[in-house]
Scaffold this motif. Structure first.
Motif, PDB file in Angstrom:
ATOM      1  N   ALA A  23       2.478   2.160  15.058  1.00  0.00           N
ATOM      2  CA  ALA A  23       3.413   1.097  15.027  1.00  0.00           C
ATOM      3  C   ALA A  23       4.901   2.537  14.391  1.00  0.00           C
ATOM      4  CB  ALA A  23       3.584   0.279  13.975  1.00  0.00           C
ATOM      5  N   MET A  24       4.323   3.107  12.805  1.00  0.00           N
ATOM      6  CA  MET A  24       5.706   3.313  12.760  1.00  0.00           C
ATOM      7  C   MET A  24       6.228   4.711  13.261  1.00  0.00           C
ATOM      8  SD  MET A  24       4.002   4.054   8.878  1.00  0.00           S
ATOM      9  CE  MET A  24       3.244   3.174   7.366  1.00  0.00           C
ATOM     10  N   ARG A  53       0.745  -0.881   0.075  1.00  0.00           N
ATOM     11  CA  ARG A  53      -0.494   0.226   0.074  1.00  0.00           C
ATOM     12  C   ARG A  53       1.121   1.498  -0.145  1.00  0.00           C
ATOM     13  NH1 ARG A  53      -3.258   3.607  -0.750  1.00  0.00           N
ATOM     14  NH2 ARG A  53      -5.869   3.913   0.083  1.00  0.00           N
ATOM     15  N   ALA A  54       0.625   2.461  -0.460  1.00  0.00           N
ATOM     16  CA  ALA A  54       1.699   3.524  -0.811  1.00  0.00           C
ATOM     17  C   ALA A  54       1.225   3.797   0.315  1.00  0.00           C
ATOM     18  CB  ALA A  54       0.640   4.234  -2.003  1.00  0.00           C
ATOM     19  N   SER A  55       2.051   3.883   0.799  1.00  0.00           N
ATOM     20  CA  SER A  55       1.836   5.175   2.515  1.00  0.00           C
ATOM     21  C   SER A  55       1.871   4.066   3.958  1.00  0.00           C
ATOM     22  CB  SER A  55       1.172   6.025   2.764  1.00  0.00           C
ATOM     23  OG  SER A  55       1.298   6.701   1.640  1.00  0.00           O
ATOM     24  N   GLY A  56       1.801   2.675   2.915  1.00  0.00           N
ATOM     25  CA  GLY A  56       2.131   1.136   4.265  1.00  0.00           C
ATOM     26  C   GLY A  56       2.942   0.865   4.614  1.00  0.00           C
ATOM     27  N   LEU A  57       3.302   0.324   4.989  1.00  0.00           N
ATOM     28  CA  LEU A  57       3.601  -0.957   5.380  1.00  0.00           C
ATOM     29  C   LEU A  57       4.430  -1.484   5.025  1.00  0.00           C
ATOM     30  CD1 LEU A  57       3.515  -1.540   9.670  1.00  0.00           C
ATOM     31  CD2 LEU A  57       5.517  -0.433   8.882  1.00  0.00           C
ATOM     32  N   PRO A 107      10.360   1.300   7.570  1.00  0.00           N
ATOM     33  CA  PRO A 107       9.481   0.472   5.307  1.00  0.00           C
ATOM     34  C   PRO A 107       8.755   0.834   4.693  1.00  0.00           C
ATOM     35  CG  PRO A 107       9.728  -1.403   6.937  1.00  0.00           C
ATOM     36  CD  PRO A 107      10.032  -0.125   7.927  1.00  0.00           C
ATOM     37  N   VAL A 108       8.376   1.916   4.557  1.00  0.00           N
ATOM     38  CA  VAL A 108       7.128   2.501   3.563  1.00  0.00           C
ATOM     39  C   VAL A 108       7.137   2.441   2.409  1.00  0.00           C
ATOM     40  CG1 VAL A 108       5.977   4.871   4.642  1.00  0.00           C
ATOM     41  CG2 VAL A 108       6.962   4.000   6.143  1.00  0.00           C
TER      42      VAL A 108
END
Length: 238
Positions: free
Chosen positions: A200-201, A58-62, A212-213
């Motif tokens: 979490a980020m 996912r864009a902007s996701g882990l 790791p995004v």
């Protein structure tokens, strides 16, 4: 305001008011997995798989997220077939063997009703392997109906950590002409997993660790190739 919009806002507010503590606990588990370079696995059947997919590539996701995907757990071969299959015992073990789930990883199991065999058995297998299980489920609905698994257990009884999606029984926020309408479980679940991930980020960033995004593939000047190469041997569907 649109009625569904108002009901949705109230739904998110209810989750925030009652589930923030458990969302934060889940965030610490996610953060530890990130710091230790472990994988966060997600599993759901039917529409619940959409919630796990929200975290995947996912864009902007882990980037350290693996979603367990198979035609057994989606409706591509027929909605009625999919609904029947999620009640069949023994299939979660078959799916488990297709994925490189390792000690230190995390399993997120999503099931609104929490009563069908596949999510229950995925949680059982994860616990057997020493993998922590985070369950996202409707406690109202799950407590109202019997388990469809031989053990008599429901998902919330098997997880290390339970996050109640606060969805009313029947998965509708509105009543129109006597029928429940306005589904709530996808909206609620997607909010919950993104809340966990972003908290979490923040924890990981506060410790000075690199996140790791993924970047959006539609913004020039960025590449996710380094992350793809880092995880391609551990995440099946990259």
């Amino acid at each position: 305001m649109l009625e569904y919009a108002q009901k949705s806002i109230e739904q998110i507010q209810k989750i925030t008011a009652t589930q923030t503590e458990n969302i934060q606990k889940a965030a610490y588990l996610f953060a530890e997995a990130i710091i230790q370079d472990k994988i966060i696995h997600t599993f759901g059947t039917g529409h619940s798989q959409m919630i796990g997919l929200e975290l995947f590539t996912r864009a902007s996701g882990l980037a350290n997220v693996n979603t367990i995907m198979d035609d057994l757990v989606v409706s591509v071969s027929g909605a009625r077939r999919g609904a029947a299959i999620e009640r069949v015992s023994g299939l979660s073990d078959i799916l488990w063997e297709k994925y490189a789930i390792q000690p230190g990883d995390i399993m997120v199991v999503i099931s609104n009703s929490g009563r069908n065999a596949m999510p229950i058995e995925m949680a059982m297998r994860a616990r057997k392997e020493g993998i922590p299980v985070i369950a996202i489920t409707s406690l109202e609905q799950s407590r109202q109906y019997p388990s469809r698994h031989d053990s008599g257990k429901k998902l919330y009884e098997l997880a290390n950590l339970v996050i109640d999606n606060c969805v009313p029984s029947g998965d509708g926020l509105m009543r129109i002409d006597g029928s429940l309408a306005g589904p709530a479980s996808s909206l609620s679940g997607i909010f919950i997993v993104n809340a966990i991930a972003t908290e979490a980020m923040k924890i990981v960033a506060s410790k000075g660790c690199k996140l790791p995004v993924y970047f959006s593939q539609n913004i020039d000047g960025y590449s996710n190739e380094e992350l793809y190469l880092r995880y391609e041997n551990r995440i099946k569907h990259l």
